[in-house]
Design a protein around this motif. Structure first.
Motif, PDB file in Angstrom:
ATOM      1  N   VAL A  16       9.112  50.821  24.493  1.00 45.00           N
ATOM      2  CA  VAL A  16       8.302  51.374  23.415  1.00 45.00           C
ATOM      3  C   VAL A  16       6.940  51.803  23.950  1.00 45.00           C
ATOM      4  O   VAL A  16       6.337  51.114  24.777  1.00 45.00           O
ATOM      5  N   LYS A  17       6.456  52.946  23.491  1.00 39.44           N
ATOM      6  CA  LYS A  17       5.097  53.390  23.801  1.00 39.44           C
ATOM      7  C   LYS A  17       4.164  52.882  22.708  1.00 39.44           C
ATOM      8  O   LYS A  17       4.522  52.891  21.523  1.00 39.44           O
ATOM      9  N   LEU A  18       2.967  52.451  23.096  1.00 39.08           N
ATOM     10  CA  LEU A  18       2.000  51.963  22.133  1.00 39.08           C
ATOM     11  C   LEU A  18       0.693  52.729  22.284  1.00 39.08           C
ATOM     12  O   LEU A  18       0.096  52.732  23.370  1.00 39.08           O
ATOM     13  N   LEU A  19       0.269  53.385  21.219  1.00 38.34           N
ATOM     14  CA  LEU A  19      -0.976  54.150  21.222  1.00 38.34           C
ATOM     15  C   LEU A  19      -1.941  53.530  20.219  1.00 38.34           C
ATOM     16  O   LEU A  19      -1.631  53.429  19.026  1.00 38.34           O
ATOM     17  N   PHE A  20      -3.092  53.105  20.700  1.00 39.55           N
ATOM     18  CA  PHE A  20      -4.105  52.512  19.845  1.00 39.55           C
ATOM     19  C   PHE A  20      -5.387  53.320  19.963  1.00 39.55           C
ATOM     20  O   PHE A  20      -5.930  53.470  21.060  1.00 39.55           O
ATOM     21  N   ASP A  21      -5.842  53.846  18.858  1.00 41.50           N
ATOM     22  CA  ASP A  21      -7.056  54.669  18.847  1.00 41.50           C
ATOM     23  C   ASP A  21      -6.971  55.779  19.897  1.00 41.50           C
ATOM     24  O   ASP A  21      -7.940  56.090  20.586  1.00 41.50           O
ATOM     25  N   GLY A  22      -5.786  56.349  20.048  1.00 38.86           N
ATOM     26  CA  GLY A  22      -5.572  57.441  20.982  1.00 38.86           C
ATOM     27  C   GLY A  22      -5.392  57.029  22.424  1.00 38.86           C
ATOM     28  O   GLY A  22      -5.246  57.876  23.298  1.00 38.86           O
ATOM     29  N   VAL A  23      -5.382  55.725  22.694  1.00 36.71           N
ATOM     30  CA  VAL A  23      -5.259  55.232  24.067  1.00 36.71           C
ATOM     31  C   VAL A  23      -3.931  54.500  24.233  1.00 36.71           C
ATOM     32  O   VAL A  23      -3.554  53.673  23.390  1.00 36.71           O
ATOM     33  N   ALA A  24      -3.213  54.779  25.314  1.00 40.39           N
ATOM     34  CA  ALA A  24      -1.962  54.095  25.609  1.00 40.39           C
ATOM     35  C   ALA A  24      -2.268  52.718  26.192  1.00 40.39           C
ATOM     36  O   ALA A  24      -2.987  52.594  27.182  1.00 40.39           O
ATOM     37  N   LEU A  25      -1.736  51.677  25.567  1.00 39.45           N
ATOM     38  CA  LEU A  25      -1.930  50.304  26.032  1.00 39.45           C
ATOM     39  C   LEU A  25      -0.576  49.651  26.263  1.00 39.45           C
ATOM     40  O   LEU A  25       0.434  50.073  25.707  1.00 39.45           O
ATOM     41  N   GLN A  26      -0.570  48.608  27.068  1.00 37.61           N
ATOM     42  CA  GLN A  26       0.641  47.847  27.323  1.00 37.61           C
ATOM     43  C   GLN A  26       0.351  46.368  27.116  1.00 37.61           C
ATOM     44  O   GLN A  26      -0.710  45.876  27.515  1.00 37.61           O
ATOM     45  N   PRO A  27       1.272  45.618  26.497  1.00 39.99           N
ATOM     46  CA  PRO A  27       1.074  44.172  26.351  1.00 39.99           C
ATOM     47  C   PRO A  27       0.991  43.500  27.717  1.00 39.99           C
ATOM     48  O   PRO A  27       1.504  44.037  28.708  1.00 39.99           O
ATOM     49  N   PRO A  28       0.353  42.343  27.797  1.00 42.31           N
ATOM     50  CA  PRO A  28       0.293  41.609  29.069  1.00 42.31           C
ATOM     51  C   PRO A  28       1.694  41.262  29.571  1.00 42.31           C
ATOM     52  O   PRO A  28       2.663  41.277  28.800  1.00 42.31           O
ATOM     53  N   ALA A  29       1.778  40.949  30.839  1.00 43.60           N
ATOM     54  CA  ALA A  29       3.065  40.555  31.422  1.00 43.60           C
ATOM     55  C   ALA A  29       3.644  39.373  30.646  1.00 43.60           C
ATOM     56  O   ALA A  29       2.931  38.442  30.287  1.00 43.60           O
ATOM     57  N   GLY A  30       4.939  39.434  30.378  1.00 44.02           N
ATOM     58  CA  GLY A  30       5.591  38.356  29.648  1.00 44.02           C
ATOM     59  C   GLY A  30       5.598  38.541  28.147  1.00 44.02           C
ATOM     60  O   GLY A  30       6.123  37.690  27.418  1.00 44.02           O
ATOM     61  N   GLN A  31       5.024  39.646  27.647  1.00 45.83           N
ATOM     62  CA  GLN A  31       5.065  39.955  26.222  1.00 45.83           C
ATOM     63  C   GLN A  31       5.867  41.243  26.015  1.00 45.83           C
ATOM     64  O   GLN A  31       5.847  42.133  26.867  1.00 45.83           O
ATOM     65  N   TYR A  32       6.550  41.311  24.880  1.00 50.14           N
ATOM     66  CA  TYR A  32       7.510  42.389  24.684  1.00 50.14           C
ATOM     67  C   TYR A  32       7.464  42.922  23.253  1.00 50.14           C
ATOM     68  O   TYR A  32       6.873  42.326  22.356  1.00 50.14           O
ATOM     69  N   VAL A  33       8.116  44.062  23.069  1.00 50.32           N
ATOM     70  CA  VAL A  33       8.461  44.579  21.746  1.00 50.32           C
ATOM     71  C   VAL A  33       9.982  44.545  21.671  1.00 50.32           C
ATOM     72  O   VAL A  33      10.660  44.885  22.645  1.00 50.32           O
ATOM     73  N   PHE A  34      10.533  44.100  20.544  1.00 49.00           N
ATOM     74  CA  PHE A  34      11.990  44.037  20.443  1.00 49.00           C
ATOM     75  C   PHE A  34      12.433  44.309  19.008  1.00 49.00           C
ATOM     76  O   PHE A  34      11.637  44.265  18.063  1.00 49.00           O
ATOM     77  N   GLN A  71      10.797  56.448  15.269  1.00 47.11           N
ATOM     78  CA  GLN A  71      12.089  56.039  15.813  1.00 47.11           C
ATOM     79  C   GLN A  71      12.572  56.996  16.899  1.00 47.11           C
ATOM     80  O   GLN A  71      13.169  56.580  17.893  1.00 47.11           O
ATOM     81  N   LYS A  72      12.294  58.294  16.737  1.00 45.72           N
ATOM     82  CA  LYS A  72      12.788  59.295  17.674  1.00 45.72           C
ATOM     83  C   LYS A  72      12.140  59.150  19.046  1.00 45.72           C
ATOM     84  O   LYS A  72      12.832  59.206  20.077  1.00 45.72           O
ATOM     85  N   THR A  73      10.828  58.977  19.095  1.00 47.81           N
ATOM     86  CA  THR A  73      10.121  58.885  20.377  1.00 47.81           C
ATOM     87  C   THR A  73       9.868  57.446  20.802  1.00 47.81           C
ATOM     88  O   THR A  73       9.314  57.203  21.874  1.00 47.81           O
ATOM     89  N   LYS A  74      10.282  56.480  19.973  1.00 46.62           N
ATOM     90  CA  LYS A  74      10.044  55.055  20.239  1.00 46.62           C
ATOM     91  C   LYS A  74       8.556  54.803  20.507  1.00 46.62           C
ATOM     92  O   LYS A  74       8.175  54.223  21.526  1.00 46.62           O
ATOM     93  N   THR A  75       7.740  55.260  19.574  1.00 46.72           N
ATOM     94  CA  THR A  75       6.288  55.128  19.733  1.00 46.72           C
ATOM     95  C   THR A  75       5.674  54.416  18.536  1.00 46.72           C
ATOM     96  O   THR A  75       5.948  54.768  17.380  1.00 46.72           O
ATOM     97  N   ILE A  76       4.852  53.406  18.820  1.00 46.81           N
ATOM     98  CA  ILE A  76       4.050  52.742  17.795  1.00 46.81           C
ATOM     99  C   ILE A  76       2.635  53.306  17.905  1.00 46.81           C
ATOM    100  O   ILE A  76       2.030  53.275  18.973  1.00 46.81           O
ATOM    101  N   THR A  77       2.120  53.831  16.813  1.00 41.98           N
ATOM    102  CA  THR A  77       0.772  54.388  16.790  1.00 41.98           C
ATOM    103  C   THR A  77      -0.071  53.594  15.795  1.00 41.98           C
ATOM    104  O   THR A  77       0.331  53.414  14.641  1.00 41.98           O
ATOM    105  N   ALA A  78      -1.211  53.111  16.250  1.00 42.75           N
ATOM    106  CA  ALA A  78      -2.083  52.311  15.390  1.00 42.75           C
ATOM    107  C   ALA A  78      -3.531  52.721  15.600  1.00 42.75           C
ATOM    108  O   ALA A  78      -3.942  53.038  16.720  1.00 42.75           O
ATOM    109  N   ASN A  79      -4.276  52.723  14.523  1.00 46.40           N
ATOM    110  CA  ASN A  79      -5.694  53.079  14.580  1.00 46.40           C
ATOM    111  C   ASN A  79      -6.538  52.016  13.901  1.00 46.40           C
ATOM    112  O   ASN A  79      -6.184  51.534  12.824  1.00 46.40           O
ATOM    113  N   SER A  80      -7.639  51.649  14.538  1.00 49.00           N
ATOM    114  CA  SER A  80      -8.580  50.730  13.910  1.00 49.00           C
ATOM    115  C   SER A  80      -9.358  51.488  12.840  1.00 49.00           C
ATOM    116  O   SER A  80      -9.438  52.721  12.856  1.00 49.00           O
TER     117      SER A  80
END
Length: 338
Positions: A59-77, A188-197
């Motif tokens: 999964v891609k995660l975009l927060f406030d226009g920036v791509a972020l990744q969870p720390p090692a050992g954390q997942y999206v499922f 669902q199509k691009t498997k992207t979570i987009t979130a904005n503060s």
């Protein structure tokens, strides 16, 4: 570290995790009775619940226009047609503070103080990585946690649960979105979570209304700003230095407690000695990592105090409290082993 040199029962392991790891502001230590109560509640909850096995999702995660990744050992499922995300990572990405009450199994998400916001932004600076995806099968324990968002109790929807893995709590994405009141979408199509503060949305709304832009655009990675920088003062105040330091220590304390609780619960549920030994090794590594983080935080504070001409006496208070917490954990472990 010698916390795992003695052969201790599972309950003692969790007690040590919650007491011996606690980093240090100059506050009263957690009592042994409170820690034992935590052990009893957590263990009973875990044993009474089910463990689920799932595959992590790319999964891609975009927060406030920036791509972020969870720390090692954390997942999206995905589980039962529901997307689950790590609560602390997602909350920090939305610039919310998170606290974990291990005794009562309660999570509180709220607006951060100025010093907490500094810690959160530093956390996000380290999350802007582009690690390649590796498919992995993961097993998570159900945890009957309660949730408070901005002072309001929130219950999970019927038929959904929250899960614990390596000290990280996972919640349904929609539940988190509705609870924090922020815009969080799933493509669902691009498997992207987009979130904005809220701050990001307000900023871009103002840009659009002033005719200075056409909409939200990718911004640079969040940059931590100290309280003194925000006020324009050339010299850091004593209160600013100690306040930011204690906010960092509190954040580290919360992270260490939740992480080590997850490891200890894995130990409780381990079926064979080989698995238990592997979990112990991981626990020692985490404790060592948290101790290094503590030393880094207080060393930075000491340097700032010296540079600005203040007494560094409080640094020794932080260190003394840290050592007393470690010793308390070791004493409890040894006592339960006898």
């Amino acid at each position: 570290m010698i916390l795992f040199k003695v052969k201790i029962p599972a309950a003692a392991l969790l007690t040590v995790a919650l007491i011996g790891s606690a980093p240090l502001t100059a506050s009263a230590p957690i009592s042994a009775s409170a820690a034992v109560a935590t052990v009893t509640a957590s263990t009973a909850t875990t044993k009474a619940s089910n463990t689920i096995k799932v595959q992590n999702a790319d999964v891609k995660l975009l927060f406030d226009g920036v791509a972020l990744q969870p720390p090692a050992g954390q997942y999206v499922f995905m589980y039962n047609n529901t997307t689950y995300v790590p609560l602390r990572f997602m909350s920090y990405a939305l610039q919310k503070s998170v606290s974990w009450d291990a005794k009562n199994l309660k999570v509180t998400v709220a607006e951060p103080s100025s010093s907490e916001l500094v810690v959160i932004k530093e956390y996000l600076m380290n999350a802007t990585t582009s690690a390649s995806f590796t498919s992995k099968s993961i097993a998570l324990n159900n945890v009957n946690a309660s949730y408070v968002f901005s002072g309001n109790n929130k219950a999970l929807p019927k038929g959904q649960s929250s899960y614990l893995l390596n000290g990280s709590i996972y919640v349904p994405l929609r539940f988190l979105s509705e609870s924090v009141g922020n815009s969080i979408s799933w493509d669902q199509k691009t498997k992207t979570i987009t979130a904005n503060s809220k701050g990001y949305e307000e900023k871009n709304t103002n840009v659009n209304s002033n005719g200075n832009g056409s909409g939200p655009t990718a911004s640079a990675s969040p940059t931590p700003t100290s309280t003194s920088e925000a006020s324009g003062s050339g010299k850091l105040s004593y209160e600013t230095i100690t306040g930011e330091t204690e906010a960092k220590l509190n954040a580290l304390k919360s992270q260490s407690q939740s992480t080590l609780m997850g490891i200890a619960l894995e130990y409780v549920n381990a079926k064979d000695e080989t698995a238990k030994q592997s979990i112990k090794v991981r626990g020692v590594q985490q404790l060592t990592s948290f101790k290094a983080s503590f030393n880094s935080i207080v060393a930075d504070a000491e340097q700032k105090l010296n540079n600005n001409g203040y007494s560094t006496g409080i640094i020794q208070q932080y260190r003394d409290e840290f050592e007393s917490q470690l010793q308390l954990g070791e004493d409890i472990a040894e006592g339960m082993a006898n």
